[in-house]
Design an enzyme around this catalytic site. Sequence first.
Site, PDB file in Angstrom:
ATOM      1  N   SER A 146       2.596  -8.475   4.316  1.00  0.00           N
ATOM      2  CA  SER A 146       2.237  -7.152   3.795  1.00  0.00           C
ATOM      3  C   SER A 146       2.556  -7.069   2.313  1.00  0.00           C
ATOM      4  O   SER A 146       3.710  -7.242   1.894  1.00  0.00           O
ATOM      5  CB  SER A 146       3.018  -6.075   4.554  1.00  0.00           C
ATOM      6  N   HIS A 150      -2.222  -8.224   4.491  1.00  0.00           N
ATOM      7  CA  HIS A 150      -2.137  -6.866   5.041  1.00  0.00           C
ATOM      8  C   HIS A 150      -1.904  -5.886   3.887  1.00  0.00           C
ATOM      9  O   HIS A 150      -0.957  -6.033   3.110  1.00  0.00           O
ATOM     10  CB  HIS A 150      -0.977  -6.825   6.039  1.00  0.00           C
ATOM     11  N   ASP A 193      -1.359  -1.913   2.877  1.00  0.00           N
ATOM     12  CA  ASP A 193      -1.002  -0.580   3.358  1.00  0.00           C
ATOM     13  C   ASP A 193      -1.525   0.487   2.409  1.00  0.00           C
ATOM     14  O   ASP A 193      -1.295   0.419   1.203  1.00  0.00           O
ATOM     15  CB  ASP A 193       0.526  -0.459   3.464  1.00  0.00           C
ATOM     16  N   MET A 196      -1.318   4.523   1.775  1.00  0.00           N
ATOM     17  CA  MET A 196      -0.532   5.703   2.149  1.00  0.00           C
ATOM     18  C   MET A 196      -0.904   6.878   1.260  1.00  0.00           C
ATOM     19  O   MET A 196      -1.091   6.708   0.054  1.00  0.00           O
ATOM     20  CB  MET A 196       0.958   5.406   1.990  1.00  0.00           C
ATOM     21  N   HIS A 233      -4.623  -1.233   6.440  1.00  0.00           N
ATOM     22  CA  HIS A 233      -3.952  -0.315   7.359  1.00  0.00           C
ATOM     23  C   HIS A 233      -3.906   1.068   6.702  1.00  0.00           C
ATOM     24  O   HIS A 233      -3.146   1.285   5.761  1.00  0.00           O
ATOM     25  CB  HIS A 233      -2.537  -0.868   7.621  1.00  0.00           C
ATOM     26  N   MET A 280      -2.860   4.719   6.452  1.00  0.00           N
ATOM     27  CA  MET A 280      -1.913   5.746   6.902  1.00  0.00           C
ATOM     28  C   MET A 280      -2.261   7.003   6.120  1.00  0.00           C
ATOM     29  O   MET A 280      -1.539   7.413   5.196  1.00  0.00           O
ATOM     30  CB  MET A 280      -0.477   5.274   6.635  1.00  0.00           C
ATOM     31  N   MET A 303       2.871  -0.002  15.943  1.00  0.00           N
ATOM     32  CA  MET A 303       3.874   0.166  14.873  1.00  0.00           C
ATOM     33  C   MET A 303       5.271   0.007  15.461  1.00  0.00           C
ATOM     34  O   MET A 303       5.618   0.664  16.447  1.00  0.00           O
ATOM     35  CB  MET A 303       3.741   1.558  14.228  1.00  0.00           C
ATOM     36  N   ASP A 343       3.615  -4.355  13.432  1.00  0.00           N
ATOM     37  CA  ASP A 343       3.920  -4.119  12.015  1.00  0.00           C
ATOM     38  C   ASP A 343       5.201  -3.301  11.877  1.00  0.00           C
ATOM     39  O   ASP A 343       5.289  -2.192  12.402  1.00  0.00           O
ATOM     40  CB  ASP A 343       2.717  -3.351  11.425  1.00  0.00           C
ATOM     41  N   GLY A 344       6.177  -3.870  11.182  1.00  0.00           N
ATOM     42  CA  GLY A 344       7.389  -3.126  10.854  1.00  0.00           C
ATOM     43  C   GLY A 344       8.658  -3.808  11.333  1.00  0.00           C
ATOM     44  O   GLY A 344       8.841  -4.013  12.532  1.00  0.00           O
ATOM     45  N   GLY A 345       9.492  -4.201  10.394  1.00  0.00           N
ATOM     46  CA  GLY A 345      10.797  -4.772  10.743  1.00  0.00           C
ATOM     47  C   GLY A 345      10.728  -6.140  11.391  1.00  0.00           C
ATOM     48  O   GLY A 345      11.666  -6.535  12.085  1.00  0.00           O
ATOM     49  N   GLY A 372       6.533  -7.788   5.748  1.00  0.00           N
ATOM     50  CA  GLY A 372       6.622  -7.501   4.318  1.00  0.00           C
ATOM     51  C   GLY A 372       7.906  -8.028   3.739  1.00  0.00           C
ATOM     52  O   GLY A 372       7.948  -9.056   3.054  1.00  0.00           O
TER      53      GLY A 372
HETATM   54  C1  DX5 Z   1       5.042   0.337   7.023  1.00  0.00           C
HETATM   55  C2  DX5 Z   1       3.899  -0.576   6.704  1.00  0.00           C
HETATM   56  C3  DX5 Z   1       4.188  -2.012   6.867  1.00  0.00           C
HETATM   57  C4  DX5 Z   1       5.286  -2.523   5.968  1.00  0.00           C
HETATM   58  C5  DX5 Z   1       6.070  -3.504   6.779  1.00  0.00           C
HETATM   59  O1  DX5 Z   1       4.612   1.641   7.028  1.00  0.00           O
HETATM   60  O2  DX5 Z   1       2.784  -0.276   7.543  1.00  0.00           O
HETATM   61  O3  DX5 Z   1       3.026  -2.820   6.746  1.00  0.00           O
HETATM   62  O4  DX5 Z   1       4.819  -3.163   4.802  1.00  0.00           O
HETATM   63  O5  DX5 Z   1       7.156  -3.918   6.030  1.00  0.00           O
HETATM   64  P1  DX5 Z   1       8.394  -4.650   6.681  1.00  0.00           P
HETATM   65  O6  DX5 Z   1       7.906  -5.922   7.286  1.00  0.00           O
HETATM   66  O7  DX5 Z   1       9.305  -4.842   5.520  1.00  0.00           O
HETATM   67  O8  DX5 Z   1       8.965  -3.723   7.721  1.00  0.00           O
HETATM   68 ZN    ZN Z   2       1.088  -1.766   7.628  1.00  0.00          ZN
END
Ligand code: DX5
Ligand code: ZN
Length: 224
Positions: A9, A33, A35, A37, A68, A70, A139, A177-179, A199
């Site tokens: 990401s 990827h 993002d 927002m 992605h 959001m 997510m 996606d996430g953590g 990310g």
């Molecule tokens: C969060 C994003 C992710 C983010 C993930 O809202 O959608 O794509 O970049 O980042 P990490 O892998 O650091 O959690």
């Molecule tokens: Zn994302």
Amino acid sequence: MRKVILAPSLLSADPLNIARDIEKIKGEYDWLHIDVMDGHFVPNLAYGPSLVSALKSRHDITSPIDVHLMVEPPENFIDLFLPLKVDYLTIQIESTPHAHRVLQCIRDGGAKCGLAINPGTPVEWVAPLLFLVDMILVMSVNPGFGGQEFIPQVLEKVEWLYRERTVNNLNFLIEMDGGLGLDNIQDVVRHGCDVVVAGNAVFGHEDPAQALKAMRNKIMEVFR
Ligand code: DX5
Ligand code: ZN
């Protein structure tokens, strides 16, 4: 062996050196990827069509671009991305009462369509749309920021999706996606995840290519 896709990401890349950061992971990633927002659906602002367009104009970047969204409502934004020939365009199910129509528009616009669900959203919400989507994005943090802690309860959703896909003979991908990182990638893949977004675990590492290699090795171990 099932193919697992690694999608770094760019949210965690250095904003002043995105091209350099992509160069650093050359040959080690499958998708990029991106993002998007809006400061409304999520409490943060990030990336837009100009970045996607710049990536698409680079001849040395040929990997699929996974966008992605959001944003709310997504129907107001998809036309900014479809002309750019993005590969995957994913919307959040919570962001519109008209998910079916928006997914259809994405398909008609020539991109693969994805549907994301937040950690607090029941996975069954996507049931009526499974026949229509190319990808479900589970997510594993609340969207808005990189570097958050993985929420393990979402793994049950992956199991449910995997089962639904098999029983109904469907062929959407399951993305998470996430953590995500070395600590949990094996668990995530074992539960049935096809696309791993990361990310912080990639760009927060002193050697991002090495981080991806280590993730790939962990995945190989699952299938050994
Ligand atoms: C969060 C994003 C992710 C983010 C993930 O809202 O959608 O794509 O970049 O980042 P990490 O892998 O650091 O959690
Ligand atoms: Zn994302």
